[in-house]
Enzyme design. Structure first.
Site, PDB file in Angstrom:
ATOM      1  N   GLY B  13     -11.949  27.909 -29.735  1.00 29.95           N
ATOM      2  CA  GLY B  13     -10.867  27.583 -28.809  1.00 29.95           C
ATOM      3  C   GLY B  13      -9.655  28.449 -29.098  1.00 29.95           C
ATOM      4  CB  ILE B 143      -4.935  23.816 -31.780  1.00 32.04           C
ATOM      5  CG1 ILE B 143      -6.263  23.245 -31.264  1.00 32.04           C
ATOM      6  CG2 ILE B 143      -4.563  25.074 -31.023  1.00 32.04           C
ATOM      7  CD1 ILE B 143      -6.124  22.473 -29.975  1.00 32.04           C
ATOM      8  CG  ASP B 144      -8.897  21.013 -33.694  1.00 31.95           C
ATOM      9  OD1 ASP B 144      -8.220  20.367 -32.874  1.00 31.95           O
ATOM     10  OD2 ASP B 144      -9.971  21.561 -33.413  1.00 31.95           O
ATOM     11  CG  MET B 190      -6.915  18.781 -27.117  1.00 32.67           C
ATOM     12  SD  MET B 190      -6.915  20.588 -26.983  1.00 32.67           S
ATOM     13  CE  MET B 190      -7.882  20.815 -25.482  1.00 32.67           C
ATOM     14  N   GLY B 191      -7.928  16.456 -30.599  1.00 32.98           N
ATOM     15  CA  GLY B 191      -8.227  16.032 -31.961  1.00 32.98           C
ATOM     16  C   GLY B 191      -9.440  15.121 -31.962  1.00 32.98           C
ATOM     17  NE  ARG B 301      -7.546  25.539 -25.915  1.00 30.27           N
ATOM     18  CZ  ARG B 301      -8.865  25.475 -25.958  1.00 30.27           C
ATOM     19  NH1 ARG B 301      -9.468  24.655 -26.804  1.00 30.27           N
ATOM     20  NH2 ARG B 301      -9.595  26.219 -25.175  1.00 30.27           N
TER      21      ARG B 301
END
Lengths: 422, 422
Positions: B13, B143-144, B190-191, B301
């Site tokens: 991603g 991003i996580d 997200m996550g 993101r």
């Protein structure tokens, strides 16, 4: 002119810039201290007047009032509450008069959309019909851009900018991944009756093939076959497809698609689902593409961090003009924005009678939507582009915008009786 | 040292700042022209290497490369594609070697998360096991924030900032309207496996009562009763309730709540619904509050317009460090961010072996979540706050950010045979 206090309230859905209008109004009122005493804000709109819940803005520092210009939301609280017709509902109006009298209020400033201007118009009739003179000035505000007469409504430009920026950014993300991952991205935006906000997403495109590839307007009945053909051709031609859908999209018999989504739910959950997941499901079932969807909801209308500079300035100026009109002796009017030049874009403030805007809805012009029904025309682009121009960043501390929280000190109640909202 | 060309690719991603790493890498490689020839970018990640779809970045101007620093998405395309184990899948690795040989590639830079570092690690084994020497350097991106060893991952800070800013803004909107309209607002972020992004929303709160009132983490099994009690007490105490929910929230038997929403659908639509509308439905049915919900999805993101300055700089520096490590003769390593001081926040770049980060997932520490399970602790706040610090605005034109579109000129293919991806 006898010096009187002023009442100001915010009404309807708030925006990223309604407080900029409050800022313009209060700062200007402070300059006209020979005509205007204190500005009392209604806590939660007109309800604050009815309940005698007034906030004394004179207790706020100049710095705090200045900071309203860059603070989203409604600093005094807003409401969805519409005054009924004077005939048969005199109680509410008589209550208003008692509150106004008790606090020596001679100016009524009401900041909102078409419904709210209707309230302002009704209050303006008190003077003649119930014998209490009050100067009534509406102040335009709506993210929906559906107020009549004014070229555009403060609040819209910032949502338009948020949506256009977000689409340009998300499109780069989708395009990067489209070969092996998501090919279709759907963004659901606000706009139940008119496609102004969805239309603004069209500003993101610079050349043929750029996102958004499909805009779904409430004005155009949804045709599944045409939609799917367009999605498919976009994926074939460009590798991906970005869709911006107005929440108010309806099918050919006038039902909201979002409601159809809910109807399909086994439990009859009327609000479950929503438009974006419904469209995503159609894409997946009929075309098999991997998809993602987003619903920006309140994020779009509170996003002061990416506000349009033009919008902020116009919001401020209509607040300022409201006071100037009142002091000049105008009544039952609303400041409007007049576009005096298209290129270069120039605008000035004028005014119109409240009766011209109360409950009137401005539609998206037919010539703003392409023949095919999935995009915006050059006419739309020319109208919309100047409204998102310029950035107006709030101050930041520790990486977060610094938004003001007013003290909101209540004015001491003077009336004995309490009022029950009906 | 014999001068060799370099291969660079983006994987997994994308983020708002992965191109800042590309910028750091390419700008630095241009400075080391005695060791590094051309930088060839893989079109769509490792797939570009396998398919011999290489992009000649030397054809891009310095200005274009500089503009990558403020452009979101993946400029060369990314992919979700994982190399299999060398044992039993020699074909892919031998193909890579043929492509590398054909284009005189001696450096392999791979920019991605844990899965991608696994790919980089596997490629690093080619040298010993298949007899083709290639310098392999991973570049962290996710991003996580779940990459091991590094204090944080480039890409996370900007999502964290987006979420914290959005919650602060939306909360002001909800609070304004709560008396007569929406009382509960739900933002899905997200996550899927770890609650890093949801946790970052906690930075929006400045004092007790501030939003978010409830954070739902994947780490804490969802308990409907406790959730509803907390929603109710928030509405009673503060007038409203803002909930940030990580998409990966599960119930007490480990099922994703988002999947449960889908299961309730009469048609068995597995992806219909989603977590936010599911939670909203519970709130409405059990408490009767009016609600709104948003799903920020890709918007969060790709939101380069509100990127964290710290994040952008770190993304740039890991790209730069990757080249410096390679030129220094390091191999099979990844640059990492080391926090050398908490207050004031200071950081530097170090490195770790790829085997330490390949396929390892960093979890949210237990002491980052409050005992009650709905908020973040001071420890979390201290860790997270510096990562969103500073603004780094892209340039704008006509109200929209100016993002670069590279020419992406393909390198002429040299191999006769085509390769079929399996």
């Amino acid at each position: 002119m006898v010096k009187k206090n002023a009442f100001y309230a915010q009404s309807g859905g708030v925006s990223a810039v309604i407080n900029a209008s409050a800022c313009g109004l209060i700062e200007t009122a402070r300059q006209y201290s020979s005509s205007i005493g204190k500005v009392y804000a209604g806590r939660n709109g007109i309800i604050g007047a009815l309940m005698e819940n007034l906030i004394d803005t004179s207790q706020e520092s100049d710095d705090a009032i200045r900071a309203l210009r860059h603070t989203p939301g409604g600093a005094f609280g807003s409401c969805r509450y519409k005054l009924k017709r004077l005939e048969g509902n005199k109680d509410e109006y008589e209550r208003l008069i008692r509150v106004f009298k008790a606090h020596d209020i001679g100016y009524f400033f009401y900041n909102g959309g078409g419904d709210s201007q209707d309230t302002a118009y009704k209050v303006s009739q008190i003077g003649d019909r119930l014998g209490y003179p009050v100067v009534c000035i509406g102040i335009p505000k709506t993210i929906d851009n559906d107020l009549a007469v004014t070229d555009n409504s403060p609040g819209f430009g910032s949502v338009a900018k948020y949506v256009a920026v977000s689409v340009r950014e998300a499109a780069l993300d989708v395009l990067s991944m489209a070969l092996t991952s998501t090919k279709v991205f759907i963004l659901e935006v606000m706009g139940r009756h008119a496609g102004w906000i969805a239309a603004a997403s069209g500003l993101a495109a610079m050349q043929a093939g750029d996102a958004p590839h499909i805009i779904l307007f409430p004005e155009i009945p949804f045709n599944e076959d045409q939609f799917l053909r367009k999605v498919n051709s976009s994926v074939k031609d460009y590798g991906y497809c970005v869709i911006v859908a107005s929440e108010g999209v309806r099918n050919e018999v006038g039902q909201f698609l979002s409601a159809m989504s809910a109807q399909q739910d086994a439990f009859g959950h009327a609000q479950l689902g929503g438009l974006a997941p419904f469209l995503a499901q159609i894409v997946k079932e009929k075309l098999g593409y991997k998809y993602h969807w987003a619903v920006s909801d309140y994020l779009q209308r509170s996003a002061r961090h990416i506000a349009s500079q033009v919008d902020v300035e116009q919001a401020y100026q209509v607040g300022k003009a409201a006071v100037e009109l009142a002091v000049k002796g105008e009544n039952a009017v609303m400041p409007i924005i007049i576009r005096t030049s298209q290129d270069p874009y120039r605008w000035e403030i004028g005014s119109t009678a409240l009766k011209n805007v109360a409950n009137v809805e401005k539609k998206l012009p037919q010539n703003f939507i392409t023949q095919e029904g999935f995009g915006i025309t050059q006419a739309a682009h020319s109208y919309l582009a100047p409204l998102i121009d310029g950035e107006d960043y709030p101050p930041y501390k520790h990486g977060l915008p610094v938004y003001v929280q007013l003290k909101n000190i209540p004015v001491e109640k003077k009336l004995k009786e309490t009022f029950i909202l009906t």
